[in-house]
Motif scaffolding. Structure first.
Motif, mmCIF file in Angstrom:
data_model
loop_
_atom_site.group_PDB
_atom_site.id
_atom_site.type_symbol
_atom_site.label_atom_id
_atom_site.label_comp_id
_atom_site.label_asym_id
_atom_site.label_seq_id
_atom_site.Cartn_x
_atom_site.Cartn_y
_atom_site.Cartn_z
ATOM 1 N N LEU A 105 -10.109 27.839 26.763
ATOM 2 C CA LEU A 105 -11.058 27.546 25.677
ATOM 3 C C LEU A 105 -12.337 26.879 26.176
ATOM 4 O O LEU A 105 -13.439 27.299 25.837
ATOM 5 N N GLN A 106 -12.208 25.815 26.989
ATOM 6 C CA GLN A 106 -13.418 25.142 27.453
ATOM 7 C C GLN A 106 -14.198 26.024 28.421
ATOM 8 O O GLN A 106 -15.428 26.029 28.400
ATOM 9 N N GLY A 107 -13.481 26.786 29.236
ATOM 10 C CA GLY A 107 -14.178 27.696 30.149
ATOM 11 C C GLY A 107 -15.005 28.730 29.393
ATOM 12 O O GLY A 107 -16.159 28.976 29.725
ATOM 13 N N THR B 48 -24.977 17.005 24.473
ATOM 14 C CA THR B 48 -25.372 15.949 23.546
ATOM 15 C C THR B 48 -25.087 14.671 24.314
ATOM 16 O O THR B 48 -23.927 14.280 24.462
ATOM 17 N N GLY B 49 -26.121 14.074 24.860
ATOM 18 C CA GLY B 49 -25.922 12.918 25.733
ATOM 19 C C GLY B 49 -25.147 13.360 26.963
ATOM 20 O O GLY B 49 -25.424 14.408 27.541
ATOM 21 N N PRO B 50 -24.114 12.603 27.351
ATOM 22 C CA PRO B 50 -23.366 12.965 28.554
ATOM 23 C C PRO B 50 -22.313 14.047 28.327
ATOM 24 O O PRO B 50 -21.716 14.534 29.265
ATOM 25 N N LEU B 51 -22.077 14.439 27.067
ATOM 26 C CA LEU B 51 -21.015 15.392 26.748
ATOM 27 C C LEU B 51 -21.568 16.793 26.537
ATOM 28 O O LEU B 51 -22.593 16.969 25.876
ATOM 29 N N THR B 52 -20.841 17.777 27.058
ATOM 30 C CA THR B 52 -21.233 19.153 26.769
ATOM 31 C C THR B 52 -20.697 19.528 25.395
ATOM 32 O O THR B 52 -19.700 18.979 24.921
ATOM 33 N N TRP B 53 -21.370 20.479 24.773
ATOM 34 C CA TRP B 53 -20.918 20.970 23.473
ATOM 35 C C TRP B 53 -19.526 21.586 23.616
ATOM 36 O O TRP B 53 -18.697 21.493 22.714
ATOM 37 N N ALA B 54 -19.279 22.230 24.736
ATOM 38 C CA ALA B 54 -17.971 22.846 24.968
ATOM 39 C C ALA B 54 -16.871 21.798 24.965
ATOM 40 O O ALA B 54 -15.814 21.992 24.360
ATOM 41 N N ASN B 55 -17.105 20.673 25.621
ATOM 42 C CA ASN B 55 -16.117 19.595 25.677
ATOM 43 C C ASN B 55 -15.852 19.042 24.273
ATOM 44 O O ASN B 55 -14.713 18.830 23.883
ATOM 45 N N VAL B 56 -16.899 18.834 23.498
ATOM 46 C CA VAL B 56 -16.748 18.303 22.135
ATOM 47 C C VAL B 56 -15.987 19.306 21.264
ATOM 48 O O VAL B 56 -15.066 18.929 20.526
ATOM 49 N N LEU B 57 -16.338 20.574 21.348
ATOM 50 C CA LEU B 57 -15.685 21.606 20.545
ATOM 51 C C LEU B 57 -14.193 21.704 20.879
ATOM 52 O O LEU B 57 -13.342 21.761 19.986
ATOM 53 N N VAL C 191 -12.263 12.813 28.251
ATOM 54 C CA VAL C 191 -12.144 12.480 29.680
ATOM 55 C C VAL C 191 -11.624 13.689 30.453
ATOM 56 O O VAL C 191 -12.169 14.053 31.510
ATOM 57 N N LEU C 192 -10.574 14.330 29.946
ATOM 58 C CA LEU C 192 -10.004 15.490 30.622
ATOM 59 C C LEU C 192 -11.013 16.636 30.686
ATOM 60 O O LEU C 192 -11.115 17.328 31.711
ATOM 61 N N GLY C 193 -11.775 16.823 29.606
ATOM 62 C CA GLY C 193 -12.819 17.846 29.611
ATOM 63 C C GLY C 193 -13.906 17.547 30.630
ATOM 64 O O GLY C 193 -14.423 18.447 31.301
ATOM 65 N N HIS C 194 -14.267 16.274 30.754
ATOM 66 C CA HIS C 194 -15.266 15.878 31.745
ATOM 67 C C HIS C 194 -14.765 16.170 33.160
ATOM 68 O O HIS C 194 -15.516 16.698 34.001
ATOM 69 N N LEU C 195 -13.496 15.846 33.436
ATOM 70 C CA LEU C 195 -12.937 16.103 34.763
ATOM 71 C C LEU C 195 -12.912 17.605 35.068
ATOM 72 O O LEU C 195 -13.215 18.030 36.175
ATOM 73 N N ARG C 196 -12.578 18.404 34.057
ATOM 74 C CA ARG C 196 -12.552 19.858 34.240
ATOM 75 C C ARG C 196 -13.938 20.368 34.636
ATOM 76 O O ARG C 196 -14.088 21.211 35.500
ATOM 77 N N GLU C 197 -14.954 19.836 33.993
ATOM 78 C CA GLU C 197 -16.318 20.264 34.308
ATOM 79 C C GLU C 197 -16.799 19.680 35.634
ATOM 80 O O GLU C 197 -17.474 20.355 36.409
ATOM 81 N N ARG C 198 -16.470 18.439 35.903
ATOM 82 C CA ARG C 198 -16.932 17.784 37.124
ATOM 83 C C ARG C 198 -16.404 18.489 38.373
ATOM 84 O O ARG C 198 -17.114 18.648 39.362
ATOM 85 N N PHE C 199 -15.128 18.886 38.339
ATOM 86 C CA PHE C 199 -14.504 19.504 39.502
ATOM 87 C C PHE C 199 -14.513 21.029 39.434
ATOM 88 O O PHE C 199 -14.013 21.684 40.340
ATOM 89 N N ASN C 200 -15.036 21.580 38.331
ATOM 90 C CA ASN C 200 -15.050 23.035 38.132
ATOM 91 C C ASN C 200 -13.647 23.615 38.304
ATOM 92 O O ASN C 200 -13.465 24.700 38.854
ATOM 93 N N SER C 201 -12.662 22.849 37.848
ATOM 94 C CA SER C 201 -11.270 23.233 37.993
ATOM 95 C C SER C 201 -10.452 22.538 36.919
ATOM 96 O O SER C 201 -10.739 21.396 36.543
ATOM 97 N N VAL C 202 -9.410 23.182 36.478
ATOM 98 C CA VAL C 202 -8.532 22.614 35.464
ATOM 99 C C VAL C 202 -7.480 21.681 36.088
ATOM 100 O O VAL C 202 -6.915 20.824 35.406
ATOM 101 N N TRP C 203 -7.241 21.784 37.396
ATOM 102 C CA TRP C 203 -6.129 21.071 38.028
ATOM 103 C C TRP C 203 -6.261 19.547 37.991
ATOM 104 O O TRP C 203 -5.241 18.866 37.780
#
Length: 177
Positions: A89-91, A106-115, A142-154
């Protein structure tokens, strides 16, 4: 003298879907030292939450009963939820909600993470009271941020497993005490 012929680059065997879904190894690698600050803070932030839960809701927390309940809580649920929510979903939301290759924010959060966080809270509403379901919004971001930061779900899978293990342990300690 002419240089020896170079080898052709190996084709990238990962599908675009696998890359978009974060089914790749984290970049930068998690084994780097010192550890990534965001990852370390995500793990450390769980401790005061567990302590607050034990004081506020301890007697009302459900204790995982038996080995399979613990396996589900700590391994199965984090893996499935992160693969579906932060992976697929976030990808896909990142791909759809990006402009010129950059995710909308929106600020530090991506719309994808919020959705995806809204969807994650709605999923938890099926099995938990409103306050408990809303309580997963923070960890979800937080988990969504980590997924985006590392470009990985792991990394999100691992942190989610630690969060759930702490919740289960907190519930068990409160029931035992």
């Amino acid at each position: 003298m002419t240089p020896p012929p170079s080898r052709p680059a190996a084709p990238d065997k990962r599908t675009p879907f696998a890359v978009e879904s974060g089914l790749t190894w984290p970049q930068p690698p998690l084994r780097a030292w010192p550890p990534d600050t965001h990852l370390a803070l995500a793990l450390l932030a769980a401790v005061p939450v567990w302590l607050a839960l034990s004081a506020w809701a301890g007697p009302h927390m459900r204790v995982p009963l038996g080995l399979w309940a613990w396996v589900s809580l700590v391994l199965v649920q984090p893996l499935l939820e992160e693969l579906v929510f932060r992976g697929i979903l976030q990808g896909q939301a990142l791909a759809w909600l990006s402009r010129q290759g950059r995710p909308r924010r929106t600020g530090p959060l991506t719309w994808a993470n919020v959705l995806v966080t809204v969807a994650f809270v709605l999923l938890h509403l099926r099995a938990q009271p409103l306050a408990w379901a809303l309580a997963v919004a923070g960890p979800s971001l937080v988990l969504g941020h980590l997924r985006e930061r590392f470009n990985s779900v792991w990394p999100a899978v691992g942190v989610h497993a630690v969060y759930n293990a702490g919740f289960g342990l907190t519930a068990w300690l409160m029931a035992a005490g």
